[in-house]
Design an enzyme around this catalytic site. Sequence first.
Site, short mmCIF file in Angstrom:
data_model
loop_
_atom_site.label_atom_id
_atom_site.label_comp_id
_atom_site.label_asym_id
_atom_site.label_seq_id
_atom_site.Cartn_x
_atom_site.Cartn_y
_atom_site.Cartn_z
N PHE A 187 0.85 -1.19 0.00
CA PHE A 187 0.00 0.00 0.00
C PHE A 187 0.88 1.24 0.00
O PHE A 187 1.77 1.40 0.84
CB PHE A 187 -0.92 0.01 1.22
CG PHE A 187 -1.84 1.19 1.27
CD1 PHE A 187 -2.90 1.30 0.38
CD2 PHE A 187 -1.64 2.21 2.19
CE1 PHE A 187 -3.76 2.40 0.42
CE2 PHE A 187 -2.48 3.32 2.24
CZ PHE A 187 -3.55 3.41 1.35
N GLU A 235 12.31 2.03 3.59
CA GLU A 235 11.26 2.32 4.56
C GLU A 235 11.65 2.01 6.00
O GLU A 235 11.16 2.66 6.92
CB GLU A 235 9.99 1.54 4.19
CG GLU A 235 9.43 1.86 2.83
CD GLU A 235 9.00 3.32 2.71
OE1 GLU A 235 8.49 3.88 3.70
OE2 GLU A 235 9.21 3.90 1.63
N SER A 263 5.53 9.09 -0.91
CA SER A 263 6.44 9.12 -2.06
C SER A 263 6.47 7.81 -2.82
O SER A 263 6.84 7.80 -4.01
CB SER A 263 7.86 9.49 -1.60
OG SER A 263 8.36 8.55 -0.68
#
Length: 240
Positions: free
Chosen positions: A75, A152, A79
Amino acid sequence: MLLSPDAFIHVPMLAGKIVEPEKSTFRVSLATFEDWDRRAAAAGYGANWRRSHEDREATRRTALADRLNHDLWVFAYGSLMWDPAIRIVEIRRATLEGFHRRFCLKAEIGRGSKSDPALMAALDLGGVCHGLAFRIPADTVDHETEILWMREMIGDAYRPLFRIVLTPQGSIEALAFVMDRTSPRFADLGAAEAAAIIASGTGVLGTNLEYFDNLADHIAALGIEDDVFEAIRSQLHRRR
């Protein structure tokens, strides 16, 4: 390898607006970290400015246990929407319930610095978030999530969770990176305070405002109405 035109069947309005993986600065490797470590040291950050490779990889293995040999949906709400840096074969409009997009992640590296920190979008508890879902094919999930994790999960800001996401083509289970409210990087700010940081944030990857405007373009292309986002944009317009 370029993104296939087939990836945009469900979202033709985004064709040409998503950075090709091989052209992305976020398609990183261990060698990239050597450069980042040098920059971090030059900027006065200690050796613990990021997770160790071993710790980061351990979080990936835990989160993706029994999932590395299957297609994986991710999901995207920030950015990742325009610069995913991973090879994907399908893109859908997607809605995640129980979380909302919020500019609550303070960054002092990337698009921010110690003197001019940035504020990035994250998923915070409550509400609903409209974004995109990207499908990584099973045969590349292991490699592509390594790259995704380097981006991330570089620090301690996110928790990787699997949640049901609604798409026009049906419900899917997708990986989402949500804000860890216990992280020192969590910023509980109102729209005016957030706008002030976004207006001045700048770092080695560019300005915080460029990031915000890129997100604004993709929000508009998808016809997404986001009250939190609009409140900050209104404050930014007053400053310009």
